[in-house]
Design an enzyme around this catalytic site. Structure first.
Site, PDB file in Angstrom:
ATOM      1  N   HIS A 173     -95.303   8.292 -18.949  1.00 48.41           N
ATOM      2  CA  HIS A 173     -95.317   6.836 -18.836  1.00 48.41           C
ATOM      3  C   HIS A 173     -94.735   6.447 -17.486  1.00 48.41           C
ATOM      4  CE1 HIS A 173     -94.616   2.609 -19.806  1.00 48.41           C
ATOM      5  NE2 HIS A 173     -95.571   2.794 -20.690  1.00 48.41           N
TER       6      HIS A 173
ATOM      7  N   GLU B 224     -99.619   5.744 -27.011  1.00 46.80           N
ATOM      8  CA  GLU B 224    -100.988   6.122 -27.345  1.00 46.80           C
ATOM      9  C   GLU B 224    -101.047   7.343 -28.260  1.00 46.80           C
ATOM     10  OE1 GLU B 224    -102.780   3.846 -26.588  1.00 46.80           O
ATOM     11  OE2 GLU B 224    -103.280   3.613 -24.486  1.00 46.80           O
TER      12      GLU B 224
HETATM   13  N1  COA Z   1    -100.165  15.384 -18.224  1.00 47.76           N
HETATM   14  C1  COA Z   1    -100.120  16.208 -17.164  1.00 47.76           C
HETATM   15  N2  COA Z   1     -99.557  15.851 -15.997  1.00 47.76           N
HETATM   16  C2  COA Z   1     -99.032  14.620 -15.904  1.00 47.76           C
HETATM   17  C3  COA Z   1     -99.055  13.730 -16.983  1.00 47.76           C
HETATM   18  C4  COA Z   1     -99.658  14.142 -18.175  1.00 47.76           C
HETATM   19  N3  COA Z   1     -99.734  13.342 -19.231  1.00 47.76           N
HETATM   20  N4  COA Z   1     -98.457  12.571 -16.605  1.00 47.76           N
HETATM   21  C5  COA Z   1     -98.092  12.735 -15.341  1.00 47.76           C
HETATM   22  N5  COA Z   1     -98.443  13.971 -14.922  1.00 47.76           N
HETATM   23  C6  COA Z   1     -98.220  14.556 -13.594  1.00 47.76           C
HETATM   24  C7  COA Z   1     -99.339  14.132 -12.651  1.00 47.76           C
HETATM   25  O1  COA Z   1    -100.464  14.999 -12.731  1.00 47.76           O
HETATM   26  C8  COA Z   1     -98.666  14.201 -11.332  1.00 47.76           C
HETATM   27  O2  COA Z   1     -98.602  15.551 -10.908  1.00 47.76           O
HETATM   28  P1  COA Z   1     -98.777  15.990  -9.380  1.00 47.76           P
HETATM   29  O3  COA Z   1     -97.609  15.373  -8.686  1.00 47.76           O
HETATM   30  O4  COA Z   1     -98.759  17.473  -9.460  1.00 47.76           O
HETATM   31  O5  COA Z   1    -100.094  15.404  -8.936  1.00 47.76           O
HETATM   32  C9  COA Z   1     -97.242  13.756 -11.660  1.00 47.76           C
HETATM   33  O6  COA Z   1     -97.032  14.016 -13.056  1.00 47.76           O
HETATM   34  C10 COA Z   1     -97.053  12.280 -11.396  1.00 47.76           C
HETATM   35  O7  COA Z   1     -98.164  11.567 -11.907  1.00 47.76           O
HETATM   36  P2  COA Z   1     -98.347   9.996 -11.734  1.00 47.76           P
HETATM   37  O8  COA Z   1     -99.708   9.614 -12.164  1.00 47.76           O
HETATM   38  O9  COA Z   1     -97.888   9.574 -10.369  1.00 47.76           O
HETATM   39  O10 COA Z   1     -97.234   9.503 -12.741  1.00 47.76           O
HETATM   40  P3  COA Z   1     -97.122   8.108 -13.385  1.00 47.76           P
HETATM   41  O11 COA Z   1     -95.714   7.867 -13.738  1.00 47.76           O
HETATM   42  O12 COA Z   1     -97.783   7.081 -12.582  1.00 47.76           O
HETATM   43  O13 COA Z   1     -97.981   8.364 -14.694  1.00 47.76           O
HETATM   44  C11 COA Z   1     -99.314   7.865 -16.521  1.00 47.76           C
HETATM   45  C12 COA Z   1     -98.040   7.510 -15.760  1.00 47.76           C
HETATM   46  C13 COA Z   1     -99.242   7.169 -17.883  1.00 47.76           C
HETATM   47  C14 COA Z   1    -100.522   7.331 -15.755  1.00 47.76           C
HETATM   48  C15 COA Z   1     -99.433   9.406 -16.704  1.00 47.76           C
HETATM   49  O14 COA Z   1     -98.271   9.909 -17.322  1.00 47.76           O
HETATM   50  C16 COA Z   1    -100.690   9.824 -17.438  1.00 47.76           C
HETATM   51  O15 COA Z   1    -101.757   9.935 -16.834  1.00 47.76           O
HETATM   52  N6  COA Z   1    -100.576  10.057 -18.786  1.00 47.76           N
HETATM   53  C17 COA Z   1    -101.735  10.424 -19.559  1.00 47.76           C
HETATM   54  C18 COA Z   1    -102.566   9.181 -19.882  1.00 47.76           C
HETATM   55  C19 COA Z   1    -101.914   8.309 -20.943  1.00 47.76           C
HETATM   56  O16 COA Z   1    -101.397   8.807 -21.935  1.00 47.76           O
HETATM   57  N7  COA Z   1    -101.958   6.995 -20.704  1.00 47.76           N
HETATM   58  C20 COA Z   1    -101.398   6.025 -21.604  1.00 47.76           C
HETATM   59  C21 COA Z   1    -100.175   5.388 -20.982  1.00 47.76           C
HETATM   60  S1  COA Z   1     -99.338   4.320 -22.121  1.00 47.76           S
END
Ligand code: COA
Length: 362
Positions: A253, A307
């Site tokens: 998140h 989710e």
């Molecule tokens: N699975 C695998 N890797 C993940 C991950 C996950 N669920 N969430 C984050 N990461 C990794 C990313 O791949 C990234 O790795 P990298 O630096 O090697 O490229 C790193 O963590 C940072 O990712 P980032 O997208 O910048 O983090 P964020 O804080 O913006 O992410 C989300 C938030 C929700 C977008 C992300 O955790 C995600 O994509 N989750 C899965 C989708 C989901 O469940 N969405 C519903 C949200 S309520």
């Protein structure tokens, strides 16, 4: 050229002020209009939460009944307007259908409460109408005397729902009603800040919610659980997914550094239903994913988000996967509307700055 992602503040400030909800990512606490989530979800009805969001106070019993009656009547109105929606409900994707259907809905946008209830009713009825059309069945006529959640579930199923299941969906809708400046809410507020109409705000928000990084994750969570199949397969499946740099849906998140508090509320709601085997698989998958993600990203805390258990709960309620994100919209639309009215009261255009990093032609 690499363009770095930037966090935009609103109008140069780092955070927008709101009285609607507070997300404490460090402590894992969500306040809904000042009330902790776990005091509300499962204890207040969704209609009471609607009253709270739109007026600031928990409705009294007569006020709640009046709100239930109004919302029920507006579900009937939305149902009777289905013929005016053109081909919107024929879209192959449920969120495309919902966006198109809501866009066609004639909402006067004069009195805030009526506007919010009309859009709340429309989202529920048109989500269900799309689901019925997919099954080739007529939409069950809304029951104005049922609770919003029970009626939504009955429309989805095509027959009266089990009261326990109706209450579980009610808990879900209350749980997802609002969540700070999330992407769809931000989209709604940006549109509201231009002095556009309420329907346009909701249409923009539906577009944002459709994406799998926001509201589109629960379907893929179930695809993952299906692919894993058994708790003792979780480790191997997740290890391979991470090695292939795939994201584990339902984990991580942007704000929470601990487990999303909504996950606990929804997990508890699943316990009130049947489906023990699926819950055991979900639990094993969540625990294994959290451990593997912690090993891979020791500086981050990627734990279950809303989710993850949304998927398990809505599946236990026999809601088709394609309707998961529209069901999220059915709860969140109330938060969107409260933010739209709050933004209107602020009365300032939202215009984040951008930083040009491209070349200058010579
Ligand atoms: N699975 C695998 N890797 C993940 C991950 C996950 N669920 N969430 C984050 N990461 C990794 C990313 O791949 C990234 O790795 P990298 O630096 O090697 O490229 C790193 O963590 C940072 O990712 P980032 O997208 O910048 O983090 P964020 O804080 O913006 O992410 C989300 C938030 C929700 C977008 C992300 O955790 C995600 O994509 N989750 C899965 C989708 C989901 O469940 N969405 C519903 C949200 S309520």
């Amino acid at each position: 050229m690499k363009i770095e992602p930037i966090d935009v503040g609103l109008e140069g400030v780092v955070a927008a002020e709101t009285v609607l909800s507070q997300v404490d990512g460090e402590r894992g606490e969500l306040l809904l209009r000042g009330h902790p989530l776990d005091h509300i979800a499962g204890h207040w009805t969704f209609e009471e939460v609607i009253g709270l969001f739109l007026s600031g106070e928990r409705p009294t019993a007569p006020e709640r009944r009046a709100l239930e009656r109004r919302l029920g009547a507006l579900r009937i109105t939305a149902y009777e307007r289905i013929d005016t929606l053109g081909a919107a409900l024929d879209a192959a994707n449920a969120m495309d259908a919902l966006r198109g259907a809501v866009a066609q809905r004639d909402v006067a946008d004069e009195d805030p409460l009526t506007t919010a209830l009309e859009l709340t009713a429309s989202v529920a009825v048109y989500a269900a109408a799309w689901g019925a059309r997919q099954k080739g069945e007529p939409l069950r006529r809304p029951d104005p005397d049922a609770s919003h959640a029970a009626d939504l579930l009955s429309m989805y199923l095509g027959h009266p729902c089990d009261p326990t299941n109706g209450r579980a969906l009610d808990t879900y809708l209350a749980t997802v009603v609002d969540h700070g400046m999330n992407a769809s809410t931000f989209a709604a507020r940006v549109v509201a800040s231009t002095e556009s109409d309420a329907t346009s705000c909701v249409v923009a928000a539906i577009g944002a919610l459709k994406g799998r990084l926001h509201g589109g994750a629960p379907g893929p969570v179930l695809d993952m659980l299906d692919a894993i199949g058994r708790p003792d397969h979780a480790e191997a499946w997740l290890t391979e997914a991470l090695a292939e740099k795939r994201r584990i849906m339902g984990m991580g998140h942007r704000v929470y550094r601990v487990r999303d508090p909504r996950a606990a509320v929804l997990e508890a709601a699943v316990h009130t239903l049947r489906g023990g085997e699926r819950l055991a698989l979900a639990k094993a998958t969540e625990e294994t994913a959290a451990r593997l993600l912690a090993e891979r990203y020791p500086d981050r805390s990627l734990r279950a988000n809303v989710e993850f258990y949304t998927a398990v709960l809505l599946e236990a309620l026999e809601i088709p996967r394609a309707l998961f994100t529209p069901t999220f919209a059915a709860g969140r639309v109330v938060g969107w509307m409260a933010h739209v009215f709050e933004q209107r009261a602020v009365g300032r255009l939202i215009r984040p700055k951008s930083r040009y990093v491209g070349p200058r032609a010579t």
